[in-house]
Design a protein around this motif. Structure first.
Motif, short mmCIF file in Angstrom:
data_model
loop_
_atom_site.label_atom_id
_atom_site.label_comp_id
_atom_site.label_asym_id
_atom_site.label_seq_id
_atom_site.Cartn_x
_atom_site.Cartn_y
_atom_site.Cartn_z
N LYS A 1 7.10 9.15 -0.78
CA LYS A 1 7.48 8.37 0.53
C LYS A 1 7.97 7.48 -0.03
O LYS A 1 9.59 7.70 0.42
N THR B 1 2.73 12.48 4.56
CA THR B 1 2.73 14.52 4.48
C THR B 1 3.73 14.70 5.98
O THR B 1 3.64 16.07 6.44
N GLY C 1 -7.63 5.00 4.46
CA GLY C 1 -7.21 4.35 5.13
C GLY C 1 -6.31 2.95 4.35
O GLY C 1 -6.90 3.13 4.11
N PRO D 1 0.92 -1.17 0.01
CA PRO D 1 0.36 0.07 -0.13
C PRO D 1 0.80 1.32 0.15
O PRO D 1 1.02 1.25 0.81
N GLN E 1 -6.14 4.02 -5.37
CA GLN E 1 -6.91 3.83 -4.44
C GLN E 1 -7.08 5.57 -4.70
O GLN E 1 -6.54 6.48 -4.68
P1 UTP Z 1 0.77 6.03 7.04
O1 UTP Z 1 0.08 6.36 8.11
O2 UTP Z 1 2.23 6.42 7.69
O3 UTP Z 1 0.41 7.19 6.23
O4 UTP Z 1 0.51 4.92 6.02
P2 UTP Z 1 0.59 8.23 5.40
O5 UTP Z 1 -0.41 8.65 4.49
O6 UTP Z 1 1.88 6.91 4.64
O7 UTP Z 1 1.93 9.02 5.70
P3 UTP Z 1 2.22 10.24 6.76
O8 UTP Z 1 1.53 9.53 8.01
O9 UTP Z 1 0.42 11.33 6.05
O10 UTP Z 1 3.28 11.35 6.91
C1 UTP Z 1 0.52 3.42 5.97
C2 UTP Z 1 0.84 2.94 5.34
O11 UTP Z 1 -0.60 2.50 4.73
C3 UTP Z 1 -0.82 3.45 3.50
C4 UTP Z 1 0.67 4.18 3.06
O12 UTP Z 1 1.44 4.96 2.33
C5 UTP Z 1 2.10 3.63 4.66
O13 UTP Z 1 2.59 2.44 3.44
N1 UTP Z 1 -2.03 4.21 2.85
C6 UTP Z 1 -2.22 5.10 3.82
C7 UTP Z 1 -2.30 3.89 1.82
O14 UTP Z 1 -1.62 2.93 0.66
N2 UTP Z 1 -3.33 4.44 1.62
C8 UTP Z 1 -4.29 5.16 2.52
O15 UTP Z 1 -4.97 5.93 2.69
C9 UTP Z 1 -3.31 5.31 4.07
#
Ligand code: UTP
Length: 297
Positions: A28, A17, A111, A11, A106
């Motif tokens: 990222k 952010t 989430g 995922p 997605q």
């Molecule tokens: P994180 O909680 O680290 O969120 O997601 P994020 O968006 O990557 O980073 P921040 O918190 O905004 O900095 C954990 C994992 O779940 C994936 C992210 O890509 C990461 O691998 N994820 C999260 C999704 O694929 N979709 C989502 O809607 C949320």
């Protein structure tokens, strides 16, 4: 149901952010530890565990990830002309076999649970692994390989677990498990970010999972949970309640939280220090800046 796992879901549709403004234009997962993007470590770990089908759940602005795993014919021919054999081998090792990676979008970052659910038609009716590339795990034996081997014996659903200090437990999802020294523990429940002093154990859930298709069915029509997001842990918690068929796997290795700036910097230093071509210079520099800081205090 077979206990062989050959499919992994990555995922990578989150917004990242915590790394803004970089993640305004760079996914990222393309951020590097020294010279390899985070996603490369995740793919290497999956391959070492016997994964042959790779499913990326992506979103708008993530095309750099698709390009990264493509062949780069111009670059390859320049390296060939210049006889840069080592670099060529390095590059070729990143190419993926045609058709090995499938991409699904997605459309809204609803989430992690929702991201995994978006891959349901590609996963089909077989157990699958989930790897969160921002959890980078080092160790003698890759984490997912350890889990796949344990899974072959017991099946069910499995989440990677790591011991965390009591004062850090409230930052994690914590497993309710019997106290035991065993690597594989039956899970009685899970508490997301427990209030200080209320954690049921010191075992935190880390970003590696092996799940049954039932989890995808649990995610059908799943409501938003903590943080307004559709949580994967809620679908796993439902499975604990319905079948009790969930295990925590205490892996051997060190985990770096590369989704946070501090964890990412620690990983960068640790990975650079493990590289013979960089170690001496970096070590000398670290000693020097620490000495300078101490002298100034
Ligand atoms: P994180 O909680 O680290 O969120 O997601 P994020 O968006 O990557 O980073 P921040 O918190 O905004 O900095 C954990 C994992 O779940 C994936 C992210 O890509 C990461 O691998 N994820 C999260 C999704 O694929 N979709 C989502 O809607 C949320």
């Amino acid at each position: 149901m077979t206990h062989r796992v050959t499919t992994a879901v990555f995922p990578v549709a989150g917004m990242g952010t915590r790394f803004l403004p970089a993640t305004k234009s760079i996914p990222k997962e393309i951020l590097t530890l020294v010279d390899r993007p985070l996603i490369q470590y995740a793919i290497d770990e999956a391959r070492a565990a016997g994964i042959t089908e790779f499913i990326f759940v992506t979103s708008r602005g993530k095309s750099a990830l698709e390009d990264y795993f493509d062949c780069a014919p111009e670059l390859e021919s320049v390296l060939k002309q210049k006889n840069k054999t080592e670099l060529l081998e390095l590059l070729e090792a990143t190419n993926m076999e045609s058709g090995a990676i499938a991409y699904v979008r997605q459309h809204q970052a609803l989430g992690l649970g929702h991201a995994v659910w978006c891959a349901r038609h590609l996963i089909g009716d077989k157990p699958f692994a989930v790897i969160l590339p921002d959890d980078v795990i080092t160790g003698e034996e890759p984490c997912l390989k350890q889990m796949v081997e344990a899974y072959a014996e017991i099946g069910g659903n499995m989440v990677a677990a790591m011991e965390v200090p009591a004062d850090k437990a409230s930052a994690y999802g914590i497993l309710d498990v019997p106290s035991s020294v065993s690597r594989c523990l039956p899970v009685r429940g899970m508490v997301e970010k427990p209030a200080p002093g209320s954690a049921p154990s010191n075992l935190a859930i880390i970003g590696r999972y092996i799940l049954t298709p039932q989890i995808l069915r649990n995610l059908d029509g799943q409501q938003r949970g903590a943080g307004g997001e559709i949580q994967l842990t809620d679908a796993i918690a439902l499975e604990i309640a319905n079948s009790g068929n969930v295990f925590g796997y205490r892996f051997q290795g060190e985990r770096f939280d590369c989704g946070s700036k501090a964890g990412y910097l620690q990983a960068t230093v640790a990975f650079a220090l493990s590289r013979p071509d960089l170690r001496d210079e970096l070590e000398a520099y670290l000693h020097q800046i620490l000495a300078t800081r101490q002298a100034a205090q």
